[in-house]
Scaffold this active site. Sequence first.
Site, PDB file in Angstrom:
ATOM      1  N   SER A 164       0.837  -1.247   0.171  1.00  0.00           N
ATOM      2  CA  SER A 164       0.241  -0.059  -0.043  1.00  0.00           C
ATOM      3  C   SER A 164       0.849   1.181  -0.117  1.00  0.00           C
ATOM      4  CB  SER A 164      -0.969  -0.054   1.125  1.00  0.00           C
ATOM      5  OG  SER A 164      -1.881   1.026   1.131  1.00  0.00           O
ATOM      6  N   TYR A 221      -3.890   8.066  -7.012  1.00  0.00           N
ATOM      7  CA  TYR A 221      -3.013   7.190  -6.446  1.00  0.00           C
ATOM      8  C   TYR A 221      -3.631   7.135  -5.086  1.00  0.00           C
ATOM      9  CZ  TYR A 221       1.034   4.730  -4.591  1.00  0.00           C
ATOM     10  OH  TYR A 221       1.752   3.882  -4.058  1.00  0.00           O
TER      11      TYR A 221
END
Length: 223
Positions: free
Chosen positions: A128, A145
């Site tokens: 992540s 993003y």
Amino acid sequence: MTGVMLITGASRGLGRGFAEHYAAAGWRVHAVTRNGAALAGLAGVEIHALDITDRKAIATLRTRFAEEKLDLVVNNAGDWGPGAQDLGPIDAEAWMAVLRLNTLAPYYVGEALADPLARGRGTLVTISSGLASIEDNRSGGDYVYRSSKAAVNMVVRSLARDLAPRQITVVALSPGWVRTAMGGDQAPLSVEESVAAMRRTIAGLTLKDSGKFLNPEGKTLPW
């Protein structure tokens, strides 16, 4: 400790770093990448050249590992997306392409490989980002993003709950700010430093950690 691991997005950056580290430690590494030639000759690595956003391609992984076990799967493949991500006319198709790679693909990989992970009582890690933290977003922008990584964190959280009865540990792991094509030259961490820290964290994970969002050193990050 050694075992069998699979990593996506393995041809460069963090993905290649993971493949090299685990192979050097004696693990059997399955490297998933669209550019198999980039890993040619890397000892201890079996290359699977496929597009991780193609569900039919992911289905071939289900078939390939139908009778095997996996100790570790790392969803590393990802993309920053379009250059323009501040408030303004963001390209919608480019946004959807990032969501397919950063958010949907980790789900489909995890779902396809749940059986071999269960056989190994394995760990499913999704790379992540600190930019996924909603609580820590004090600067705004980076809509594409940020949203794709915040969404995959929720995928991780749900997978952790759904796969817990099968003894599979599922976490979201931030690599920190790393000097890669995405992170840029100003990032404080090298690939070597980031991967080494994440490897130590992964090695110490247990089912009690499932569903967490962690930094490279294993400290909990705010959702």
